[in-house]
Design an enzyme around this catalytic site. Structure first.
Site, PDB file in Angstrom:
ATOM      1  N   ARG A 111      33.260  42.934  41.769  1.00 47.86           N
ATOM      2  CA  ARG A 111      32.737  41.889  42.648  1.00 47.86           C
ATOM      3  C   ARG A 111      32.785  40.560  41.923  1.00 47.86           C
ATOM      4  NH1 ARG A 111      27.599  45.421  44.192  1.00 47.86           N
ATOM      5  NH2 ARG A 111      27.963  45.845  41.996  1.00 47.86           N
TER       6      ARG A 111
ATOM      7  N   ASP B  12      32.829  36.693  40.979  1.00 51.00           N
ATOM      8  CA  ASP B  12      31.996  35.579  41.437  1.00 51.00           C
ATOM      9  C   ASP B  12      32.826  34.430  41.998  1.00 51.00           C
ATOM     10  OD1 ASP B  12      29.251  36.275  40.963  1.00 51.00           O
ATOM     11  OD2 ASP B  12      29.736  36.293  38.817  1.00 51.00           O
TER      12      ASP B  12
ATOM     13  N   TYR C 101      39.223  42.479  32.177  1.00 49.89           N
ATOM     14  CA  TYR C 101      39.095  41.055  32.486  1.00 49.89           C
ATOM     15  C   TYR C 101      39.774  40.236  31.401  1.00 49.89           C
ATOM     16  CZ  TYR C 101      35.601  41.694  36.207  1.00 49.89           C
ATOM     17  OH  TYR C 101      34.970  42.015  37.378  1.00 49.89           O
TER      18      TYR C 101
ATOM     19  N   ARG D 127      31.417  36.164  31.019  1.00 54.21           N
ATOM     20  CA  ARG D 127      31.268  34.719  30.782  1.00 54.21           C
ATOM     21  C   ARG D 127      30.178  34.420  29.762  1.00 54.21           C
ATOM     22  NH1 ARG D 127      30.725  33.024  36.867  1.00 54.21           N
ATOM     23  NH2 ARG D 127      30.127  31.022  35.958  1.00 54.21           N
TER      24      ARG D 127
END
Lengths: 280, 280
Positions: free
Chosen positions: B56, B58, B116, B222
């Protein structure tokens, strides 16, 4: 000593994302790279200045190595000029380098040649990250045929067939020093240093047309690319480029003008790199 | 035979440019990837459908290899579904691949791990072409120190220090399988296949943080990147990551959350690639 500052000529290397810009040249309406640089440099100099660019890129065309020159009077050193400019310019326009140049240096008239790159994504699906800098060609292309056509452009030719009908009407003779098509498998690039998320995406390949020449007519690179793609797609026979060059025909004989976002002014070459004093 | 069509489960590989999107998940306001896919697939199926995504992502986060699953009844084959979807979706969202999957396949629950990538441009000047997919870090970074910190994340840890305070409050234990920082000289890349005009630009380098794990907390990647950059910049000592993992401290102990545009969901890994029938 408070005498007037002597005039200096600065050489700037500039990159920009042409999306949303009206191009290099100042226009009555819209934002141009020249206008942005003249405004920012004028503020530094406290006087109006004229900035000359090596290539007058059109609306939507990018640059990774545009070169500009300006003559002005400022006390600060070249690298401080760079920082001051980047602090006021929008992020889409970046000054990569500023160096002191001889007073006779003129970005356009001193240039020996310019290198343009034109990027295409070829495959049924275009990676979203590629869209701002590529033309998406969804149909099959015979890249070997395109490579052969591209090679035929090297040399001195009359490029009338590839000249925008709207442009000025001087001589259409230009010398092309390099003209080639590169094909890159995006899948294999994914394993190597990733420049952008583009790399992981299949089943598209990246085609890059690179052309270096002593001068270019308006829309010439995009008209060449449109013709290369026509040959690659089988809509025109091999030998089309050679035929068009020999005929020096009118613009409507060649392929359609490829869209602007695939084009990038990659570099400008000058005679003597030593002529530019290293004042970074 | 005009009986009702049997329900099928489709597996989609999806890429998107997250700029201007509210993220993967449907929201009350704004455009989401899930919402766009459900609308497009619902039109094909002639009925409302629910699309599940593996990650999911952002608002502002990109994907080059998101995976989604959907169960629906349509007669057309998988590759025609792909073409039909791409014909109606905005260009920023592309379906790269559609395959038939076992009825039990669920993009999120069947996933073994996700990869990622987080991209940074490190140098005084950020190339305009890099801005949509990179965080520009203008100050000097000790990349060797960042590499060491990144390696400390591999293994099973309590990631409470890297969990968004706004998120759900289940277990913060996750397993990281791969965690590394790659540094690429943009100048050397310029000589090799050019993916984007980014490559020709100096004096910046590209840093790519790659992390593969069995699961991720909200904002975890992040927050890790923010902390890595703090160590690289010398604002925190080496060993910070190991200390934060051992302490399982609160979120405000770690570095600031890095901006979304540098993050990209690059791939989702499943147990058995053979489980997906090849119906392209």
């Amino acid at each position: 000593v408070t005498g007037t500052l002597p005039a200096r000529t600065l050489r700037l290397r500039v990159a920009y994302d042409g999306t949303g810009l009206v191009g290099w040249q100042r226009q009555a309406e819209g934002t141009s790279v020249q206008g942005l640089l003249e405004e920012a440099l004028g503020r530094l100099a406290g006087a109006a200045v004229t900035v000359h660019g090596a290539g007058r890129t059109d609306a939507g065309v990018h640059a990774s190595g545009q070169v500009a020159s300006v003559t002005l009077s400022v006390r600060i050193d070249a690298s401080t000029v760079r920082r001051a400019l980047n602090a006021t310019l929008p992020p889409a326009v970046r000054v990569l380098e500023v160096t002191d140049a001889p007073r006779s240096f003129h970005a356009r008239y001193s240039a020996r040649s310019k290198t343009y790159e034109y990027r295409m994504v070829n495959g049924p699906v275009a990676p979203p990250a590629a869209l701002p800098t590529c033309w998406h060609v969804p149909y099959a292309l015979d890249v070997a045929a395109m490579m052969g056509e591209a090679a035929a452009l090297v040399g001195e030719h009359d490029f009338s067939s590839f000249r925008s009908t709207g442009g000025a009407m001087g001589s259409a003779v230009r010398r092309v020093l390099e003209s080639s098509v590169g094909s890159y498998d995006l899948r294999s690039l994914a394993a190597s240093p990733q420049l952008a998320p583009v790399a992981r995406i299949e089943p598209a390949r990246l085609l890059v047309y690179t052309v270096r020449g002593t001068g270019f007519l308006r829309h010439m690179v995009r008209a060449i690319v449109g013709t290369l793609v026509d040959v690659g797609a089988g809509r025109r026979p091999r030998g089309t480029i050679a035929r068009l060059l020999a005929a020096a025909a009118s613009r409507d004989e060649a392929g359609a003008t490829a869209p602007p976002q695939g084009l990038c002014l990659a570099a400008v070459e000058y005679d003597d790199p030593g002529e530019v004093a290293a004042h970074r």
